[in-house]
Every structure is written in structure tokens, then in C-alpha cells.
Scaffold this active site. Sequence first.
Site, short mmCIF file in Angstrom:
data_model
loop_
_atom_site.label_atom_id
_atom_site.label_comp_id
_atom_site.label_asym_id
_atom_site.label_seq_id
_atom_site.Cartn_x
_atom_site.Cartn_y
_atom_site.Cartn_z
N SER A 8 0.85 -1.20 0.00
CA SER A 8 0.00 0.00 0.00
C SER A 8 0.88 1.24 0.00
O SER A 8 1.66 1.48 0.93
CB SER A 8 -0.89 0.01 1.25
OG SER A 8 -1.45 1.30 1.42
N HIS A 31 -1.32 -1.45 -4.22
CA HIS A 31 -2.56 -1.03 -3.56
C HIS A 31 -2.54 0.50 -3.37
O HIS A 31 -1.60 1.06 -2.80
CB HIS A 31 -2.64 -1.73 -2.20
CG HIS A 31 -3.92 -1.53 -1.45
ND1 HIS A 31 -5.06 -2.28 -1.68
CD2 HIS A 31 -4.24 -0.66 -0.47
CE1 HIS A 31 -6.02 -1.88 -0.86
NE2 HIS A 31 -5.55 -0.90 -0.11
N GLY A 142 -8.54 4.33 7.20
CA GLY A 142 -8.19 5.74 7.34
C GLY A 142 -6.70 5.97 7.50
O GLY A 142 -6.19 6.98 7.03
N PHE A 143 -6.02 5.05 8.14
CA PHE A 143 -4.61 5.28 8.46
C PHE A 143 -3.79 3.99 8.36
O PHE A 143 -4.31 2.91 8.68
CB PHE A 143 -4.46 5.86 9.87
CG PHE A 143 -5.22 7.15 10.05
CD1 PHE A 143 -4.62 8.36 9.71
CD2 PHE A 143 -6.53 7.15 10.49
CE1 PHE A 143 -5.33 9.55 9.83
CE2 PHE A 143 -7.25 8.33 10.62
CZ PHE A 143 -6.65 9.54 10.29
N GLY A 176 -4.73 -4.05 6.53
CA GLY A 176 -4.57 -3.43 7.83
C GLY A 176 -3.79 -4.28 8.80
O GLY A 176 -4.23 -5.38 9.17
N GLY A 177 -2.61 -3.80 9.17
CA GLY A 177 -1.81 -4.49 10.18
C GLY A 177 -1.21 -5.80 9.72
O GLY A 177 -0.86 -6.66 10.55
N GLY A 197 1.19 -2.02 4.12
CA GLY A 197 1.76 -0.69 3.95
C GLY A 197 3.04 -0.54 4.72
O GLY A 197 4.14 -0.67 4.19
N SER A 198 2.91 -0.33 6.04
CA SER A 198 4.11 -0.07 6.84
C SER A 198 5.05 -1.27 6.88
O SER A 198 6.27 -1.08 6.89
CB SER A 198 3.72 0.38 8.25
OG SER A 198 2.64 -0.36 8.74
C1 DX5 Z 1 -6.01 1.93 5.68
C2 DX5 Z 1 -5.62 1.54 4.29
C3 DX5 Z 1 -4.54 0.54 4.22
C4 DX5 Z 1 -3.23 0.97 4.87
C5 DX5 Z 1 -2.64 -0.27 5.49
O1 DX5 Z 1 -7.24 2.54 5.66
O2 DX5 Z 1 -6.74 0.99 3.58
O3 DX5 Z 1 -4.31 0.07 2.88
O4 DX5 Z 1 -2.29 1.53 3.98
O5 DX5 Z 1 -1.50 0.08 6.20
P1 DX5 Z 1 -0.77 -0.94 7.19
O6 DX5 Z 1 -0.36 -2.14 6.37
O7 DX5 Z 1 0.40 -0.15 7.69
O8 DX5 Z 1 -1.75 -1.31 8.26
ZN ZN Z 2 -6.36 0.02 1.61
#
Ligand code: DX5
Ligand code: ZN
Length: 216
Positions: A8, A31, A142-143, A176-177, A197-198
Site C-alpha cells: 500500500s 494497492h 483511514g490510516f 490493515g496491520g 503498507g508499513s
Molecule cells: C487503511 C488503508 C490501508 C493501509 C494499510 O485505511 O486501507 O491500505 O495503507 O497500512 P498498514 O499495512 O500499515 O496497516
Molecule cells: Zn487500503
Amino acid sequence: MKIMVAPSILSADFANLADEIASVSSADWLHIDVMDGVFVPNISIGIPVVASIRKATSMFLDVHLMITRPERYVAEFCRAGADLVVFHVEAAQPQDIFEAISIVKAEGKRVGLSVKPKTPASALAPYLGMLDVVLVMTVEPGFGGQRFMDDMLPKIRELRGVLDKVNPNCCIEVDGGIDPNTSRLVKDAGATVLVAGSAVFKMEDRAAAIESIRKS
Ligand code: DX5
Ligand code: ZN
């Protein structure tokens, strides 16, 4: 089904996006999180950025719309270069969800529906037969960087069970996570597309991060 990883870009450096995308080219999908500040309490990126990304990479673009009334914009995201458009079942009225699904299909793209953590799997029931992807949020959208909600595992299992009967080719994506530890849990529950993402972008060696999520 093959396990796929979808980094992401929400966790990428937006000022160096082309290089950031190139660094995750060993992944299966890219993503892209689109947020409108209404459906979720954050604003990210929109149609012009998707169009620019389309020119910069040949990766499969997985566009996750966290916007209200997505039926207004799905055609534009398809035309900007999305390969898959995913939107939220909570974001529109049923007749508009059916319409948005039809628009994406008419554009020749894949379509997915997502559920927030508090939304039951049953909310997707009317649409399951029409979908390529079901996206189960494993954090509140959201984050990036939030903690994985393991109480979403039964929802993934339930959806896989229903899909096996009504639409076996539909894949389950989780978002997410996700990291090399939580990825094992979601795979066991039936997810095959893992957004991260992270866990990808905070690592120096992105290819190794992607591989450890895929192989764990
Ligand atoms: C959150 C996003 C995710 C986010 C996931 O609302 O939809 O795609 O980037 O980030 P991580 O993998 O760090 O939880
Ligand atoms: Zn997403």
C-alpha cells in the site's frame, strides 16, 4: 489460490513515488488508497495521481476507494488506469452499489467490495456472485500503521465458506496491520491477497519484506 502481496503506497514517500513504486515491483499488485475525508477521517490521493502512477508502472493497480457514494467516481478511476476498483458496502445505497459494480465491469475492470471491521459479512451477501474480490478490513480504515484486529479472522473464514459455494473464484483480500506474523493467520483463514503498507515501506529491503509476507 496463489498468495499475492499488495504493497500500500499510503506508507510510501509521496515526493518520490516513482522510485517507491519501483522498489516494490516484485509484488503482485500495487494497492492505492483513495480517501475523501468524509467516509474516513483522512484525505489521501485521487484520480490524477492514479493516472500518473499508470504511466510509471505496469503493475496491476488495486484501487481501494474509501469515499462516499463511489458510484459517482468509479468510471473515472477505471479510465485513469485502475485494474481493480474496490469500494465500501457502507458507502452507498444498495441500488447504487449494483450500479457501481456494473460500471466497473462495463469498463472491463475487476471489481471488489470491502467491509469495515464493524460490518458483518452478511452485508455483502446480495453482491457476492458479482465480485472478483472481497476486501476485509482488519483495521478501521483511514490510516496506516494500526494494529491488526484478530477478531476479524472469523469473518474471513465465514466469507471463504460462503464464497466457496456461490463464487469460488472470488478472492479474499485483507488490509490493515499485515506483517509476516499476521499474514500467517489471515492465510489460514482463507485470505489470498495481502495488503501491507508499513510492513513493506518501513523496511529498507522491500523485496525481502514482500517475500517474507508471501512465504510466512
Ligand atoms: C487503511 C488503508 C490501508 C493501509 C494499510 O485505511 O486501507 O491500505 O495503507 O497500512 P498498514 O499495512 O500499515 O496497516
Ligand atoms: Zn487500503
